[in-house]
Scaffold this motif. Structure first.
Motif, PDB file in Angstrom:
ATOM      1  N   ARG A 179      47.827  48.095  46.772  1.00 22.88           N
ATOM      2  CA  ARG A 179      46.670  47.522  46.436  1.00 22.88           C
ATOM      3  C   ARG A 179      47.477  45.572  45.918  1.00 22.88           C
ATOM      4  O   ARG A 179      46.791  45.039  46.675  1.00 22.88           O
ATOM      5  N   ALA A 180      49.104  45.880  45.773  1.00 24.65           N
ATOM      6  CA  ALA A 180      49.673  44.586  46.142  1.00 24.65           C
ATOM      7  C   ALA A 180      49.108  43.471  47.130  1.00 24.65           C
ATOM      8  O   ALA A 180      49.223  42.717  47.305  1.00 24.65           O
ATOM      9  N   THR A 181      48.539  44.106  48.507  1.00 22.27           N
ATOM     10  CA  THR A 181      48.489  43.700  49.845  1.00 22.27           C
ATOM     11  C   THR A 181      47.015  42.439  48.615  1.00 22.27           C
ATOM     12  O   THR A 181      47.218  42.121  50.003  1.00 22.27           O
ATOM     13  N   PHE A 182      46.655  43.176  48.171  1.00 20.29           N
ATOM     14  CA  PHE A 182      45.226  42.177  48.223  1.00 20.29           C
ATOM     15  C   PHE A 182      45.079  40.948  47.440  1.00 20.29           C
ATOM     16  O   PHE A 182      44.593  40.934  46.299  1.00 20.29           O
ATOM     17  N   GLU A 183      46.458  41.290  45.951  1.00 17.61           N
ATOM     18  CA  GLU A 183      46.738  40.380  45.338  1.00 17.61           C
ATOM     19  C   GLU A 183      46.851  38.844  45.150  1.00 17.61           C
ATOM     20  O   GLU A 183      47.964  39.322  45.855  1.00 17.61           O
ATOM     21  N   HIS A 184      46.455  38.274  45.001  1.00 20.55           N
ATOM     22  CA  HIS A 184      47.207  37.161  45.203  1.00 20.55           C
ATOM     23  C   HIS A 184      48.156  37.010  43.951  1.00 20.55           C
ATOM     24  O   HIS A 184      48.018  36.983  43.290  1.00 20.55           O
ATOM     25  N   SER A 185      48.605  35.829  43.964  1.00 16.35           N
ATOM     26  CA  SER A 185      50.061  34.651  43.415  1.00 16.35           C
ATOM     27  C   SER A 185      49.030  34.402  42.183  1.00 16.35           C
ATOM     28  O   SER A 185      48.015  33.859  42.331  1.00 16.35           O
ATOM     29  N   THR A 186      49.201  34.941  40.761  1.00 15.68           N
ATOM     30  CA  THR A 186      48.647  34.252  39.816  1.00 15.68           C
ATOM     31  C   THR A 186      48.972  32.857  39.436  1.00 15.68           C
ATOM     32  O   THR A 186      48.368  32.369  38.782  1.00 15.68           O
ATOM     33  N   GLY A 187      50.329  32.087  40.317  1.00 17.90           N
ATOM     34  CA  GLY A 187      50.569  30.844  39.593  1.00 17.90           C
ATOM     35  C   GLY A 187      48.894  29.706  39.723  1.00 17.90           C
ATOM     36  O   GLY A 187      48.721  29.791  41.336  1.00 17.90           O
ATOM     37  N   THR A 188      49.369  28.695  39.046  1.00 21.22           N
ATOM     38  CA  THR A 188      49.092  27.444  39.888  1.00 21.22           C
ATOM     39  C   THR A 188      49.221  26.470  40.208  1.00 21.22           C
ATOM     40  O   THR A 188      50.235  25.595  39.373  1.00 21.22           O
ATOM     41  N   GLU A 189      48.751  26.001  40.701  1.00 23.54           N
ATOM     42  CA  GLU A 189      49.223  24.142  41.567  1.00 23.54           C
ATOM     43  C   GLU A 189      49.496  23.287  40.005  1.00 23.54           C
ATOM     44  O   GLU A 189      48.179  23.463  39.506  1.00 23.54           O
TER      45      GLU A 189
ATOM     46  N   GLU B 292      39.715  34.794  41.129  1.00 23.04           N
ATOM     47  CA  GLU B 292      40.426  35.728  40.271  1.00 23.04           C
ATOM     48  C   GLU B 292      40.009  35.945  38.729  1.00 23.04           C
ATOM     49  O   GLU B 292      40.814  34.758  38.378  1.00 23.04           O
ATOM     50  N   LEU B 293      39.756  36.911  37.904  1.00 21.09           N
ATOM     51  CA  LEU B 293      39.787  37.219  36.665  1.00 21.09           C
ATOM     52  C   LEU B 293      39.807  38.538  36.208  1.00 21.09           C
ATOM     53  O   LEU B 293      40.236  39.680  36.982  1.00 21.09           O
ATOM     54  N   ASN B 294      41.403  38.362  35.779  1.00 20.40           N
ATOM     55  CA  ASN B 294      42.549  39.538  35.588  1.00 20.40           C
ATOM     56  C   ASN B 294      42.493  39.968  34.330  1.00 20.40           C
ATOM     57  O   ASN B 294      43.570  38.720  33.830  1.00 20.40           O
ATOM     58  N   LEU B 295      41.831  40.491  33.909  1.00 22.96           N
ATOM     59  CA  LEU B 295      41.798  40.904  31.904  1.00 22.96           C
ATOM     60  C   LEU B 295      42.234  42.463  32.081  1.00 22.96           C
ATOM     61  O   LEU B 295      41.876  42.761  31.190  1.00 22.96           O
ATOM     62  N   LEU B 296      43.119  43.204  32.721  1.00 22.43           N
ATOM     63  CA  LEU B 296      43.350  44.281  32.165  1.00 22.43           C
ATOM     64  C   LEU B 296      44.127  45.106  30.620  1.00 22.43           C
ATOM     65  O   LEU B 296      45.009  43.627  30.828  1.00 22.43           O
TER      66      LEU B 296
ATOM     67  N   ILE C 172      30.251  32.430  37.728  1.00 15.86           N
ATOM     68  CA  ILE C 172      31.619  32.128  39.166  1.00 15.86           C
ATOM     69  C   ILE C 172      31.326  32.983  40.289  1.00 15.86           C
ATOM     70  O   ILE C 172      31.582  34.013  40.558  1.00 15.86           O
ATOM     71  N   GLN C 173      30.258  32.297  41.548  1.00 16.39           N
ATOM     72  CA  GLN C 173      30.038  32.500  42.437  1.00 16.39           C
ATOM     73  C   GLN C 173      30.572  33.064  43.624  1.00 16.39           C
ATOM     74  O   GLN C 173      30.667  33.918  44.172  1.00 16.39           O
ATOM     75  N   HIS C 174      32.447  32.285  43.310  1.00 15.70           N
ATOM     76  CA  HIS C 174      33.407  32.549  44.134  1.00 15.70           C
ATOM     77  C   HIS C 174      34.415  33.727  43.718  1.00 15.70           C
ATOM     78  O   HIS C 174      35.449  33.607  44.308  1.00 15.70           O
ATOM     79  N   LEU C 175      33.879  34.484  43.070  1.00 12.40           N
ATOM     80  CA  LEU C 175      34.951  35.363  42.636  1.00 12.40           C
ATOM     81  C   LEU C 175      34.954  36.910  43.452  1.00 12.40           C
ATOM     82  O   LEU C 175      33.968  37.138  43.640  1.00 12.40           O
ATOM     83  N   LYS C 176      36.099  36.826  43.564  1.00 16.49           N
ATOM     84  CA  LYS C 176      36.920  37.619  44.552  1.00 16.49           C
ATOM     85  C   LYS C 176      37.736  38.820  44.267  1.00 16.49           C
ATOM     86  O   LYS C 176      37.400  40.103  44.621  1.00 16.49           O
ATOM     87  N   TYR C 177      38.271  38.141  42.732  1.00 18.29           N
ATOM     88  CA  TYR C 177      39.179  39.683  42.270  1.00 18.29           C
ATOM     89  C   TYR C 177      38.111  39.423  40.618  1.00 18.29           C
ATOM     90  O   TYR C 177      38.747  38.430  40.294  1.00 18.29           O
ATOM     91  N   LEU C 178      37.981  40.947  40.555  1.00 17.81           N
ATOM     92  CA  LEU C 178      37.746  40.654  39.502  1.00 17.81           C
ATOM     93  C   LEU C 178      38.200  42.463  38.184  1.00 17.81           C
ATOM     94  O   LEU C 178      37.715  43.450  38.598  1.00 17.81           O
ATOM     95  N   ASP C 179      38.494  42.173  37.595  1.00 17.71           N
ATOM     96  CA  ASP C 179      39.558  42.923  36.864  1.00 17.71           C
ATOM     97  C   ASP C 179      39.057  43.335  35.112  1.00 17.71           C
ATOM     98  O   ASP C 179      40.261  42.589  34.375  1.00 17.71           O
TER      99      ASP C 179
ATOM    100  N   GLY D  84      26.366  42.445  40.290  1.00 17.49           N
ATOM    101  CA  GLY D  84      26.311  42.821  41.726  1.00 17.49           C
ATOM    102  C   GLY D  84      25.358  41.666  42.507  1.00 17.49           C
ATOM    103  O   GLY D  84      25.777  41.794  43.441  1.00 17.49           O
ATOM    104  N   ASN D  85      25.664  40.881  42.105  1.00 16.13           N
ATOM    105  CA  ASN D  85      25.265  39.285  42.576  1.00 16.13           C
ATOM    106  C   ASN D  85      26.581  38.407  42.472  1.00 16.13           C
ATOM    107  O   ASN D  85      26.397  37.399  43.324  1.00 16.13           O
ATOM    108  N   LEU D  86      27.615  39.203  42.241  1.00 16.28           N
ATOM    109  CA  LEU D  86      28.826  38.351  42.754  1.00 16.28           C
ATOM    110  C   LEU D  86      29.405  38.727  43.949  1.00 16.28           C
ATOM    111  O   LEU D  86      30.528  39.476  44.465  1.00 16.28           O
ATOM    112  N   SER D  87      28.551  38.630  44.987  1.00 15.93           N
ATOM    113  CA  SER D  87      28.204  38.581  46.555  1.00 15.93           C
ATOM    114  C   SER D  87      30.042  38.605  46.744  1.00 15.93           C
ATOM    115  O   SER D  87      29.969  38.859  48.042  1.00 15.93           O
ATOM    116  N   GLU D  88      30.612  37.742  46.642  1.00 13.39           N
ATOM    117  CA  GLU D  88      31.911  37.828  47.051  1.00 13.39           C
ATOM    118  C   GLU D  88      32.724  38.063  47.099  1.00 13.39           C
ATOM    119  O   GLU D  88      34.348  38.249  47.428  1.00 13.39           O
TER     120      GLU D  88
END
Ligand SMILES: *[C@@H]1O[C@H](CO)[C@@H](O)[C@H](O)[C@H]1NC(C)=O
Ligand SMILES: *[C@@H]1O[C@H](CO)[C@@H](O)[C@H](O)[C@H]1NC(C)=O
Ligand SMILES: *[C@@H]1O[C@H](CO)[C@@H](O)[C@H](O)[C@H]1NC(C)=O
Ligand SMILES: *[C@@H]1O[C@H](CO)[C@@H](O)[C@H](O)[C@H]1NC(C)=O
Ligand SMILES: *[C@@H]1O[C@H](CO)[C@@H](O)[C@H](O)[C@H]1NC(C)=O
Ligand SMILES: *[C@@H]1O[C@H](CO)[C@@H](O)[C@H](O)[C@H]1NC(C)=O
Ligand SMILES: *[C@@H]1O[C@H](CO)[C@@H](O)[C@H](O)[C@H]1NC(C)=O
Ligand SMILES: *[C@@H]1O[C@H](CO)[C@@H](O)[C@H](O)[C@H]1NC(C)=O
Ligand SMILES: *[C@@H]1O[C@H](CO)[C@@H](O)[C@H](O)[C@H]1NC(C)=O
Ligand SMILES: *[C@@H]1O[C@H](CO)[C@@H](O)[C@H](O)[C@H]1NC(C)=O
Ligand SMILES: *[C@@H]1O[C@H](CO)[C@@H](O)[C@H](O)[C@H]1NC(C)=O
Length: 433
Positions: A23-33, A89-93, A108-115, A130-134
């Motif tokens: 799964r890690a290959t799908f996760e991006h770094s959580t740091g922000t610039e 990305e929104l990760n609230l695991l 948040i139309q460009h959400l790619k990762y939702l946990d 189902g409308n979060l099409s990305e």
């Protein structure tokens, strides 16, 4: 060992060994610039989302309308794209959040990762997700058999980019269209429907395989018949991992498994399988095999001996019967974990001069007949960390060499044998037993 403990150990292995790395290959770094500023509309949407939640433990305290909290890209669990500033990305695991999912997430139309998994959400999962099409990756669920429900999964079929779908403890009793929906998600690589009370469904026909699915985990459900195998095989022709543990599967495992030539992991832990594992039924690609807590019978050598890629093997708590000799391990040079515990019909007949082809880390032989002599081959095992040879009919002196030969040993159980002589003082070591 009770099933609960085993299960925990089991999950740990599963997660650590196979799952996270993949799964890690799908996760991006959580740091922000520094300098990224989130978009006003998306910030508002998150605040509205938070408003409808009960955040008992203040896990979302970094989320707020105060001026110094303005940049929502720095909020806990939020990741923005460093070029567009959109939240991706929104990760609230596992944040113990309760309440309802707000429709505001759709902003948040460009959400790619939702946990949102392992929280205590309740009610019907809103189909508007189902409308979060990305979305590439979606994980939902509660922390136990809660009351999160979905009566149909049809809304998922609009998520055309979905690679990774996980539901934990979602009541899908009424969602008899789950399989039909899955077949429409042609980009899906990982499917995990864990403890969702799934049982018999009729396969949709005609049935088109999604060639991208490589991980299927349908564990903790109510499946009872081995029809599940052909169905899963129809779902994917290039399966890498199949987890069906903790169901109610009965009967024998099918010979057709052999044809799953890309299968590296097979986990059938805690079902009600019976009969012998058919000779050559298991594909030689297997690296991880867990058949523990079933009622399999027959010999081990015939079904396991040719699996030359095997690293982790657990046959714990079955009715296997065999006299294990060196020849079983002839091909198993990659083995790291050997668990044959609680198969009363298994005994060892291994010569004292044997030099095994493997270096094991985990050895669990409790309840097998290993004795009467202490297994001399353990002397060669320099990587050993866990050893359980309790209740193994050993009647011997405890060898002096043992303490030096396995410097990494962390956990030892040699109880319920008949050792004589003096044991060294272990009070300063980290041994559990
Ligand atoms: C943006 O993020 C990507 C990976 O997430 C990274 O490769 C890239 O260097 C970043 N760009 C900037 C301008 O920081
Ligand atoms: C969730 O929605 C239900 C029904 O719409 C409502 O009764 C309940 O109060 C809501 N819960 C919260 C925490 O807002
Ligand atoms: C979801 O998308 C459909 C079709 O694109 C649209 O009709 C519907 O209003 C959207 N739902 C929400 C809640 O935005
Ligand atoms: C799951 O849903 C079914 C059907 O709606 C219901 O009968 C059952 O009680 C639910 N299970 C739980 C644990 O709420
Ligand atoms: C599981 O599903 C069955 C019907 O298929 C239902 O009767 C039962 O209540 C469900 N159990 C749970 C725990 O939801
Ligand atoms: C199955 O796939 C073929 C080719 O990709 C397509 O033409 C056909 O419509 C699909 N059938 C169904 C039922 O989806
Ligand atoms: C699997 O696919 C074959 C060929 O398309 C079909 O005949 C069979 O019924 C399918 N089996 C299941 C369980 O879906
Ligand atoms: C395996 O696949 C081959 C070729 O597709 C087929 O002929 C054979 O019947 C299959 N074997 C089993 C056990 O399903
Ligand atoms: C080891 O593998 C070879 C080649 O696959 C096979 O012929 C032999 O039977 C295997 N040994 C055992 C003990 O299964
Ligand atoms: C153990 O193996 C040896 C030879 O490898 C054989 O002579 C002996 O009979 C075996 N003992 C048992 C109990 O099978
Ligand atoms: C050690 O083994 C015995 C017998 O198998 C078992 O009863 C005991 O719980 C084990 N101890 C630990 C700490 O696992």
């Amino acid at each position: 060992m009770i099933v609960g403990q085993k299960f925990f150990q089991h999950l740990q292995l599963l997660v650590i060994v196979l799952f996270l790395s993949w799964r890690a290959t799908f996760e991006h770094s959580t740091g922000t610039e520094v300098g990224i500023k989130c978009l006003e509309k998306e910030r508002e949407a998150l605040l509205k989302f938070k408003d409808e939640l009960i955040d008992e433990y203040g896990k979302l305290s970094s989320w707020g309308s105060e001026k110094y909290k303005k940049d929502c890209c720095k909020w806990r669990g939020v990741t923005c794209d460093n070029q567009t500033n959109h939240i991706v990305e929104l990760n609230l695991l596992g944040m113990s959040l309760r309440g309802n999912f707000s429709i505001s997430l759709l902003e948040i139309q460009h959400l790619k990762y939702l946990d949102l998994s392992y929280n205590d959400f309740s009610g019907e999962i809103p189909h508007h997700l189902g409308n979060l099409s990305e979305l590439n990756s979606l994980s939902l669920g509660s922390s136990n058999d809660g009351s999160l429900t979905s009566t149909s999964l049809d809304w998922l079929s609009r998520l055309n980019s979905l690679n990774d779908l996980s539901f934990y403890y979602v009541n899908l009793t009424m969602a008899t269209d789950w399989l039909q929906t899955i077949t429409k998600l042609t980009k899906l690589q990982l499917l995990e429907l864990y403890s969702c009370n799934l049982s018999m469904v009729l396969p949709p026909s005609p049935f088109n395989a999604s060639n991208s699915l490589s991980f299927i985990i349908l564990s903790g459900n109510e499946f009872s018949s081995s029809w599940i195998f052909p169905l899963v095989f129809n779902l994917s022709s290039s399966l890498h991992f199949l987890g069906l543990f903790s169901n109610k599967l009965q009967g024998e495992i099918p010979v057709s498994l052999r044809n799953m030539t890309s299968l590296a992991g097979l986990d059938l832990f805690n079902n009600q399988f019976t009969g012998e594992v058919p000779h050559l039924a298991l594909p030689s690609s297997l690296d991880y095999l867990d058949l523990s807590y079933n009622m399999f019978t027959g010999t081990v050598t015939r079904c396991i001996g040719s699996l030359s890629k095997l690293r982790r093997l657990s046959l714990n708590s079955n009715n296997f019967e065999d006299i294990i000799t060196e020849s079983l391990f002839f091909n198993l040079s990659h083995l790291l974990m050997l668990d044959l515990s609680y198969n009363q019909g298994i005994s060892f007949n291994i010569s004292s001069g044997w030099n095994p082809p493997f270096q094991l880390i985990y050895v669990f032989l409790s309840g097998c007949k290993v004795g009467p002599h202490f297994p001399a081959w353990l002397r060669t095992q320099k990587r050993l960390e866990y050893l359980d040879i309790s209740n193994a009919e050993i009647s011997d002196t405890f060898p002096d060499w043992f303490w030096k030969s396995s410097p990494k040993l962390r956990n030892l159980n040699v109880s319920h044998n008949n050792f004589h002589g003096v044991l060294p003082d272990l009070s300063s070591s980290g041994f559990v037993e």
